[in-house]
Design a protein around this motif. Structure first.
Motif, short mmCIF file in Angstrom:
data_model
loop_
_atom_site.label_atom_id
_atom_site.label_comp_id
_atom_site.label_asym_id
_atom_site.label_seq_id
_atom_site.Cartn_x
_atom_site.Cartn_y
_atom_site.Cartn_z
N TRP A 4 0.45 -1.60 0.46
CA TRP A 4 -0.05 0.12 0.32
C TRP A 4 0.73 1.30 0.27
CZ3 TRP A 4 -4.16 1.05 4.73
CH2 TRP A 4 -4.52 2.02 4.25
N VAL A 5 1.90 1.68 0.76
CA VAL A 5 3.20 2.18 1.12
C VAL A 5 3.12 2.39 -0.11
CG1 VAL A 5 4.60 3.31 2.01
CG2 VAL A 5 2.40 2.69 3.08
N PRO A 65 -0.77 6.76 1.70
CA PRO A 65 0.51 5.92 2.28
C PRO A 65 0.51 6.20 3.87
CG PRO A 65 1.59 7.76 1.09
CD PRO A 65 0.30 7.70 1.14
N GLY A 66 0.02 7.65 4.07
CA GLY A 66 0.81 7.76 5.61
C GLY A 66 -0.71 6.73 6.39
N ALA A 67 -1.22 6.86 5.83
CA ALA A 67 -2.26 6.29 6.77
C ALA A 67 -2.13 4.64 6.69
CB ALA A 67 -3.92 5.70 5.87
N ALA A 68 -1.82 3.80 5.37
CA ALA A 68 -1.03 2.61 5.91
C ALA A 68 0.52 2.84 7.01
CB ALA A 68 -0.11 2.34 4.17
N VAL A 69 1.01 3.75 7.37
CA VAL A 69 2.33 3.38 8.51
C VAL A 69 1.54 3.33 9.54
CG1 VAL A 69 3.92 4.72 9.16
CG2 VAL A 69 3.73 5.14 6.80
N ASP A 70 0.42 4.23 9.84
CA ASP A 70 -0.69 4.60 10.87
C ASP A 70 -0.93 2.73 11.04
OD1 ASP A 70 0.26 6.71 10.91
OD2 ASP A 70 -2.40 7.05 11.28
N CYS A 71 -1.45 1.86 10.59
CA CYS A 71 -1.55 1.05 10.37
C CYS A 71 -0.04 -0.07 11.12
CB CYS A 71 -2.59 0.17 9.18
SG CYS A 71 -3.97 1.50 8.51
N PHE A 72 0.50 0.68 10.59
CA PHE A 72 1.90 -0.45 10.91
C PHE A 72 1.53 -0.43 12.36
CE2 PHE A 72 3.63 -0.75 6.87
CZ PHE A 72 4.27 -1.99 6.38
#
Length: 374
Positions: A28-29, A48-55
């Motif tokens: 996703w990122v 992609p910032g939302a994907a980093v939050d999910c990480f």
């Protein structure tokens, strides 16, 4: 977590479907940055910032889950030091290698990036900040010690998406102090939730938020732990609920409810991911968990750290090459992404698999040996 190894239930089974989630978040990122660079804004994908939050949610979960026996409610100095050693050798080897690659090509990288933006946007092209983070001894030291995320001018100063590593290291530093709060009386957990949510709302006003400067400083990425403590705490509380048996009884849902409250300021995509994670944890025998547990998907989770780190290099180089050869930017944003996405994906998977075997596993082995000696 971008840098997670194996997930274990007790001492027997691997939570392979969570490895598949990590692989999906890394892609996703990857594709999100590609779409943004091609000026093609796709709903969800182009965030992609939302994907980093999910990480970060997964990271908080993992840290509590894997250290519940060594840190628990009353961590001691020895166990805390072992924790730091293991996490350092999981992250640092590949990161240091990529810094060595970045240092001699920073100027050329600026030129390639500027040429692509000018080809795509013409006279309206934005002027990116120069990648000078490794041009001075102080910048090298800040990156080597992962403290660059605390310095606004260094947050986005090398051609790597490394701001999240500084953030992750700050979380690791605090984790032995935070872990007892996740195990003790509910009042401690409530304090973490309220404090984290409040900080996530207040801090951007003073330290900035992406393109918007703050009253005190301007961090172009949320690279200070105060920005994202709430997201890590969400994962920690999910682990507390899961370790307790993932029960749906009303008396056992307090941690899960608090985990949801942590995300009051988060994007909808993070909420959806949190619901999906809870479902997979509570239903490990479901059809979805079974599909995600297939080796085809779960094995890619081991490569997610490498994919995250090398994708900017691959994307920018390939886009620049396409522009030089066929001037694809003049034909619109769909054609370059249609060509670059499959090519970059294949290259990234092969390269990250090699890096995992040659660099990351070696670093993990060193960390294990050091902790065993202690």
């Amino acid at each position: 977590n971008l840098c997670t190894g194996l997930w274990m239930i007790g001492d027997t089974r691997k939570l392979a479907h969570l490895d598949a989630l990590r692989a999906g978040l890394a892609m996703w990122v990857f594709w999100g940055h590609l779409s943004v660079l091609c000026d093609l804004h796709v709903p969800v994908l182009s965030a992609p910032g939302a994907a980093v939050d999910c990480f970060m949610v997964i990271s908080g979960f993992l840290m509590v889950f894997t250290t519940r026996r060594t840190l628990g409610a009353s961590p001691n100095l020895r166990n805390a030091l072992n924790f730091y050693v293991v996490r350092f050798f999981r992250i640092a080897p590949l990161y240091y290698l990529m810094l060595l690659v970045c240092a001699p090509v920073a100027a050329e990288w600026d030129q390639l990036r500027t040429q692509w933006l000018q080809a795509l946007h013409g006279s309206n092209a934005p002027t990116p900040e120069p990648m000078t983070g490794l041009a001075t001894p102080s910048g090298v030291l800040a990156h080597a010690t992962f403290t660059f995320g605390l310095i606004p001018s260094l947050v986005d100063s090398v051609p790597l998406p490394d701001w999240s590593l500084s953030l992750e290291m700050q979380f690791y530093l605090l984790f032995p102090l935070l872990a007892p709060w996740a195990w003790q009386h509910p009042i401690g957990r409530v304090a973490l939730v309220v404090g984290g949510a409040w900080l996530s709302w207040v801090v951007p006003q003073y330290l900035g938020s992406y393109s918007a400067p703050g009253l005190w400083a301007h961090f172009v990425q949320p690279s200070v732990i105060l920005f994202k403590l709430n997201v890590f705490v969400c994962g920690m509380l999910m682990a507390h609920w899961y370790i307790g048996g993932a029960s749906w009884q009303r008396s056992d849902l307090s941690s899960l409810t608090l985990a949801g409250l942590c995300l009051v300021t988060s994007k909808p995509q993070v909420w959806i991911f949190a619901v999906l994670l809870v479902y997979l944890l509570a239903s490990p025998s479901s059809r979805l968990a079974g599909v995600l547990s297939h080796r085809l998907f779960s094995k890619r989770g081991d490569w997610s750290y490498g994919v995250y780190f090398i994708h900017i290099f691959l994307v920018c180089l390939l886009l620049w090459g396409l522009e030089q050869a066929w001037q694809v930017s003049s034909t619109g944003s769909v054609q370059p992404i249609a060509i670059a996405a499959p090519a970059c994906t294949v290259l990234a998977l092969f390269a990250s698999a090699a890096l995992y075997r040659l660099v990351e596993q070696s670093g993990m082995n060193v960390g294990r040996r050091l902790t065993q000696r202690v």
